[in-house]
Write an enzyme that holds these catalytic residues in place. Sequence first.
Site, PDB file in Angstrom:
ATOM      1  CB  THR A  39      -0.950  -0.152   1.393  1.00  0.00           C
ATOM      2  OG1 THR A  39      -1.654  -1.038   0.966  1.00  0.00           O
ATOM      3  CG2 THR A  39      -2.174   0.748   1.152  1.00  0.00           C
ATOM      4  CG  HIS A  42      -0.754   0.144  -4.239  1.00  0.00           C
ATOM      5  ND1 HIS A  42      -1.134  -1.222  -3.450  1.00  0.00           N
ATOM      6  CD2 HIS A  42       0.701  -0.794  -5.551  1.00  0.00           C
ATOM      7  CE1 HIS A  42      -1.652  -2.079  -4.200  1.00  0.00           C
ATOM      8  NE2 HIS A  42      -0.526  -2.120  -4.985  1.00  0.00           N
TER       9      HIS A  42
HETATM   10  N1  NAD Z   1      -6.748  -7.768   2.363  1.00  0.00           N
HETATM   11  C1  NAD Z   1      -6.374  -6.621   2.441  1.00  0.00           C
HETATM   12  O1  NAD Z   1      -6.263  -6.493   3.285  1.00  0.00           O
HETATM   13  C2  NAD Z   1      -4.474  -7.238   2.340  1.00  0.00           C
HETATM   14  C3  NAD Z   1      -3.413  -6.596   3.244  1.00  0.00           C
HETATM   15  C4  NAD Z   1      -2.155  -6.896   2.681  1.00  0.00           C
HETATM   16  C5  NAD Z   1      -1.801  -6.779   1.885  1.00  0.00           C
HETATM   17  N2  NAD Z   1      -2.411  -7.234   0.428  1.00  0.00           N
HETATM   18  C6  NAD Z   1      -2.308  -7.486  -0.445  1.00  0.00           C
HETATM   19  O2  NAD Z   1      -1.765  -8.824  -1.040  1.00  0.00           O
HETATM   20  C7  NAD Z   1      -1.282  -8.796  -2.081  1.00  0.00           C
HETATM   21  C8  NAD Z   1       0.336  -9.461  -1.727  1.00  0.00           C
HETATM   22  O3  NAD Z   1       0.991  -8.762  -1.119  1.00  0.00           O
HETATM   23  P1  NAD Z   1       2.663  -8.955  -0.411  1.00  0.00           P
HETATM   24  O4  NAD Z   1       3.523  -8.186   0.013  1.00  0.00           O
HETATM   25  O5  NAD Z   1       3.032 -10.101  -0.259  1.00  0.00           O
HETATM   26  O6  NAD Z   1       2.672  -8.344  -1.957  1.00  0.00           O
HETATM   27  P2  NAD Z   1       4.076  -8.867  -3.334  1.00  0.00           P
HETATM   28  O7  NAD Z   1       4.663  -8.570  -4.308  1.00  0.00           O
HETATM   29  O8  NAD Z   1       5.127  -9.360  -2.487  1.00  0.00           O
HETATM   30  O9  NAD Z   1       3.500 -10.834  -4.157  1.00  0.00           O
HETATM   31  C9  NAD Z   1       3.351 -11.111  -4.234  1.00  0.00           C
HETATM   32  C10 NAD Z   1       3.528 -12.523  -5.220  1.00  0.00           C
HETATM   33  O10 NAD Z   1       3.398 -12.813  -6.124  1.00  0.00           O
HETATM   34  C11 NAD Z   1       4.024 -13.309  -7.305  1.00  0.00           C
HETATM   35  N3  NAD Z   1       3.922 -13.476  -8.317  1.00  0.00           N
HETATM   36  C12 NAD Z   1       3.409 -12.789  -9.644  1.00  0.00           C
HETATM   37  N4  NAD Z   1       2.942 -12.940 -10.677  1.00  0.00           N
HETATM   38  C13 NAD Z   1       2.076 -14.734 -10.142  1.00  0.00           C
HETATM   39  C14 NAD Z   1       1.893 -15.530 -10.343  1.00  0.00           C
HETATM   40  N5  NAD Z   1       1.073 -15.443 -11.902  1.00  0.00           N
HETATM   41  N6  NAD Z   1       1.709 -16.588  -9.665  1.00  0.00           N
HETATM   42  C15 NAD Z   1       2.039 -16.515  -8.329  1.00  0.00           C
HETATM   43  N7  NAD Z   1       2.405 -15.479  -7.547  1.00  0.00           N
HETATM   44  C16 NAD Z   1       2.261 -14.434  -9.071  1.00  0.00           C
HETATM   45  C17 NAD Z   1       5.361 -12.296  -7.426  1.00  0.00           C
HETATM   46  O11 NAD Z   1       6.064 -13.488  -7.637  1.00  0.00           O
HETATM   47  C18 NAD Z   1       5.087 -11.707  -5.911  1.00  0.00           C
HETATM   48  O12 NAD Z   1       6.332 -13.032  -5.293  1.00  0.00           O
HETATM   49  C19 NAD Z   1      -0.423  -7.840  -2.615  1.00  0.00           C
HETATM   50  O13 NAD Z   1      -2.054  -7.075  -3.925  1.00  0.00           O
HETATM   51  C20 NAD Z   1      -0.945  -6.651  -1.774  1.00  0.00           C
HETATM   52  O14 NAD Z   1      -1.536  -5.291  -1.845  1.00  0.00           O
HETATM   53  C21 NAD Z   1      -3.973  -7.605   0.594  1.00  0.00           C
HETATM   54 ZN    ZN Z   2      -0.179  -3.029   5.032  1.00  0.00          ZN
END
Ligand code: NAD
Ligand code: ZN
Length: 342
Positions: A39, A42
């Site tokens: 975030t 972003h």
């Molecule tokens: N819902 C919520 O409350 C909440 C809270 C925190 C984070 N998030 C979200 O969760 C998501 C993950 O967060 P993060 O910090 O681990 O992000 P991150 O970008 O570190 O991790 C994303 C992972 O996805 C992998 N990836 C890319 N393409 C892929 C594919 N085709 N198949 C499988 N994996 C693939 C990447 O290599 C990376 O390791 C983000 O979108 C973040 O914004 C949501």
């Molecule tokens: Zn956070």
Amino acid sequence: MIGAYFLGNKTIETRQLNFPEPGEGEVLLRVCACGVCGTDVHIYQGGKGSAEVTPPVILGHEFSGYIEKIGPGVEGLKVGQLVTVDPNIYCGKCLPCRQGQKQMCHHMGAVGVNRDGGFADYCLAPYAQCVVVPEGTDPELAAMAEPIACCLHGIDRVGIRPGENVLVVGGGTIGQIMLQLARKAGAAKVVLSEPVEKRRALALELGADAAIDPIHENLNERLYEILGCEGADVVIECVGHPKTSEQAIDAAARCGRVMLFGVPHPDAVLQTKMHPIFQKELTIMGSFVNPDTQTRAVALIASGQLNLKPLITHRYPVSQLEDAINMQTSAESIKVLVVTEE
Ligand SMILES: NC(=O)c1ccc[n+]([C@@H]2O[C@H](COP(=O)([O-])OP(=O)(O)OC[C@H]3O[C@@H](n4cnc5c(N)ncnc54)[C@H](O)[C@@H]3O)[C@@H](O)[C@H]2O)c1
Ligand SMILES: [Zn+2]
Ligand SMILES: [Zn+2]
């Protein structure tokens, strides 16, 4: 003290500041560590947070700190205690707040989004947002409470039952936490899909049964081999892309549940075959922030039941926040922390 102000338009400025005085119901925290979250990235790149961003503002909502000073009207906290801050502040008055759905609050604010947060030496926090961390807990691990709390809300919603098989799509910080929580919730097998080799290896070290490379392997075929049956009972998407969300739906077993946990681009559109949703009786759901789960996150961290240390790969001082944000977007890192020098 210094604070790293976000000025909008991909600009961060480190400023010398006077020590703030805690107002009514506030505590002054000496920040120990503050995680860089997707975030923050972003917002830095021009996107939105959980609340409206109003620069200039100090970002950072995943942090721990020691109570340095206590303002009037604060109850139950003492100078010297280590706390984590639940960043999301709900009005308590609107309809969703009064219906037990505070995360849908119409007037949501957040520390580190629309009021100054943890990318600074010191931070003012409303005392009611603080969760005391048991003595002996590593303050850097305590800084992971917020992302873990978000994951707990997702895990609660998707309702893993002991003996079910779980597929986690995406092995960043969130995916690596999710797979450990799925295990704790009683999953029989936990499988990760992740293109980065290092992250697949880490998942195996953290207790995943298998890790699939979705670029060079056929996800559903490999899943069948690993599980011995078609599809995972629960699929947790932790990437936020239409393609991985479609994969998540495809990889779900009959009567499966799909948690779309990743944050998509606001204009992203999901295109997927509708018939399997009907035929497999799928449940597809979202999860938003961390209502009432911060205390459980702190308890889990303090219990030592999660393996979090290997997730922290890089540390930067407050004055190098831009480098920290850039490193967070690199495949080299998992979780980047901004740490204050002693
Ligand atoms: N819902 C919520 O409350 C909440 C809270 C925190 C984070 N998030 C979200 O969760 C998501 C993950 O967060 P993060 O910090 O681990 O992000 P991150 O970008 O570190 O991790 C994303 C992972 O996805 C992998 N990836 C890319 N393409 C892929 C594919 N085709 N198949 C499988 N994996 C693939 C990447 O290599 C990376 O390791 C983000 O979108 C973040 O914004 C949501
Ligand atoms: Zn956070
Ligand atoms: Zn409200």
